[in-house]
Design a protein around this motif. Structure first.
Motif, PDB file in Angstrom:
ATOM      1  N   ILE A 139       0.854  -1.180   0.000  1.00 24.75           N
ATOM      2  CA  ILE A 139       0.000   0.000   0.000  1.00 24.75           C
ATOM      3  C   ILE A 139       0.895   1.237   0.000  1.00 24.75           C
ATOM      4  CG2 ILE A 139      -1.787   1.254   1.265  1.00 24.75           C
ATOM      5  CD1 ILE A 139      -2.577  -1.474   2.511  1.00 24.75           C
ATOM      6  N   TYR A 140       0.563   2.185  -0.881  1.00 25.80           N
ATOM      7  CA  TYR A 140       1.358   3.395  -1.025  1.00 25.80           C
ATOM      8  C   TYR A 140       0.451   4.617  -0.982  1.00 25.80           C
ATOM      9  CZ  TYR A 140       4.736   0.043  -2.839  1.00 25.80           C
ATOM     10  OH  TYR A 140       5.573  -1.021  -2.984  1.00 25.80           O
TER      11      TYR A 140
ATOM     12  N   ASP B  40      -0.619  -2.116  -4.900  1.00 34.09           N
ATOM     13  CA  ASP B  40       0.152  -2.645  -6.011  1.00 34.09           C
ATOM     14  C   ASP B  40       0.966  -3.838  -5.527  1.00 34.09           C
ATOM     15  OD1 ASP B  40       1.110  -2.025  -8.878  1.00 34.09           O
ATOM     16  OD2 ASP B  40       2.956  -2.339  -7.743  1.00 34.09           O
ATOM     17  N   ASN B  41       1.262  -4.742  -6.456  1.00 33.87           N
ATOM     18  CA  ASN B  41       2.064  -5.899  -6.063  1.00 33.87           C
ATOM     19  C   ASN B  41       3.458  -5.860  -6.670  1.00 33.87           C
ATOM     20  OD1 ASN B  41       1.452  -6.601  -8.666  1.00 33.87           O
ATOM     21  ND2 ASN B  41       0.989  -8.716  -8.211  1.00 33.87           N
ATOM     22  N   ASP B  42       4.009  -4.679  -6.810  1.00 30.82           N
ATOM     23  CA  ASP B  42       5.396  -4.454  -7.216  1.00 30.82           C
ATOM     24  C   ASP B  42       5.776  -5.084  -8.544  1.00 30.82           C
ATOM     25  OD1 ASP B  42       6.026  -2.805  -5.082  1.00 30.82           O
ATOM     26  OD2 ASP B  42       6.490  -4.502  -3.796  1.00 30.82           O
TER      27      ASP B  42
ATOM     28  N   GLN C 177      -3.892  -4.659 -11.987  1.00 32.20           N
ATOM     29  CA  GLN C 177      -4.379  -3.300 -12.143  1.00 32.20           C
ATOM     30  C   GLN C 177      -3.985  -2.450 -10.936  1.00 32.20           C
ATOM     31  OE1 GLN C 177      -8.723  -2.720 -11.868  1.00 32.20           O
ATOM     32  NE2 GLN C 177      -8.530  -2.242 -14.046  1.00 32.20           N
ATOM     33  N   THR C 178      -3.519  -1.236 -11.185  1.00 34.12           N
ATOM     34  CA  THR C 178      -3.270  -0.288 -10.101  1.00 34.12           C
ATOM     35  C   THR C 178      -4.624   0.272  -9.682  1.00 34.12           C
ATOM     36  OG1 THR C 178      -1.121   0.290 -11.000  1.00 34.12           O
ATOM     37  CG2 THR C 178      -2.086   1.828  -9.414  1.00 34.12           C
ATOM     38  N   VAL C 179      -5.075  -0.084  -8.493  1.00 31.81           N
ATOM     39  CA  VAL C 179      -6.339   0.402  -7.977  1.00 31.81           C
ATOM     40  C   VAL C 179      -6.066   1.333  -6.811  1.00 31.81           C
ATOM     41  CG1 VAL C 179      -7.668  -1.602  -8.747  1.00 31.81           C
ATOM     42  CG2 VAL C 179      -6.662  -1.603  -6.476  1.00 31.81           C
ATOM     43  N   PHE C 180      -7.005   2.244  -6.568  1.00 30.13           N
ATOM     44  CA  PHE C 180      -6.814   3.144  -5.440  1.00 30.13           C
ATOM     45  C   PHE C 180      -8.143   3.556  -4.853  1.00 30.13           C
ATOM     46  CE2 PHE C 180      -7.148   5.982  -9.051  1.00 30.13           C
ATOM     47  CZ  PHE C 180      -7.859   7.066  -8.576  1.00 30.13           C
ATOM     48  N   ILE C 181      -8.053   4.010  -3.621  1.00 24.75           N
ATOM     49  CA  ILE C 181      -9.191   4.609  -2.931  1.00 24.75           C
ATOM     50  C   ILE C 181      -8.764   6.006  -2.487  1.00 24.75           C
ATOM     51  CG2 ILE C 181     -10.161   2.414  -2.156  1.00 24.75           C
ATOM     52  CD1 ILE C 181      -8.942   2.951   0.593  1.00 24.75           C
ATOM     53  N   ILE C 182      -9.737   6.819  -2.171  1.00 20.17           N
ATOM     54  CA  ILE C 182      -9.460   8.188  -1.723  1.00 20.17           C
ATOM     55  C   ILE C 182      -9.643   8.208  -0.212  1.00 20.17           C
ATOM     56  CG2 ILE C 182     -10.169  10.597  -1.924  1.00 20.17           C
ATOM     57  CD1 ILE C 182     -11.389   9.733  -4.691  1.00 20.17           C
TER      58      ILE C 182
END
Length: 127
Positions: free
Chosen positions: A19-20, A112-114, A119-124
């Motif tokens: 997690i980034y 992300d799994n490096d 898929q690069t997924v994100f939340i706000i």
């Protein structure tokens, strides 16, 4: 939301991820570090400037920020872009370069799994 229009994840599958924070893109793996996180952060902190926007307007804006050549057609259950999408992208391009949320602002957290092709997924999240 996703930031990789051309890469899928499988529903019901398990993934090991790191997690980034979009506040520290320099700590991300290079393949996601190069995405326009400053413009994403600007947009999520200024959504009130786009009355009537929908989740799909925002999703299409993310895909266009990822790939300026993307035409915004309907894809995988996401309706085609609208004029609101175009307004979002234009404003993020105009005002978002180098943007850092102020204290109390919103940021993205990405999973992300490096480097493996997911898929690069994100939340706000509220920082």
């Amino acid at each position: 939301y996703c930031f990789d229009r051309g890469v899928s994840i499988n529903l019901g599958a398990s993934y090991s991820v790191n997690i980034y924070s979009s506040l520290y893109p320099e700590l991300m793996p290079l393949h996601i570090q190069v995405k326009q996180w400053d413009k994403v952060n600007w947009l999520v902190n200024h959504l009130d400037q786009f009355p009537g926007y929908t989740w799909s307007d925002f999703q299409q804006a993310m895909w266009i920020l990822e790939d300026a050549g993307w035409g915004g057609t309907a894809l995988s259950g996401v309706p085609a872009k609208t004029s609101i999408t175009d307004d979002m992208v234009a404003a993020a391009d105009l005002y978002g370069s180098g943007y850092q949320p102020l204290p109390g602002g919103w940021a993205a957290v990405t999973f992300d799994n490096d480097g493996s092709p997911i898929q690069t997924v994100f939340i706000i999240v509220d920082p």
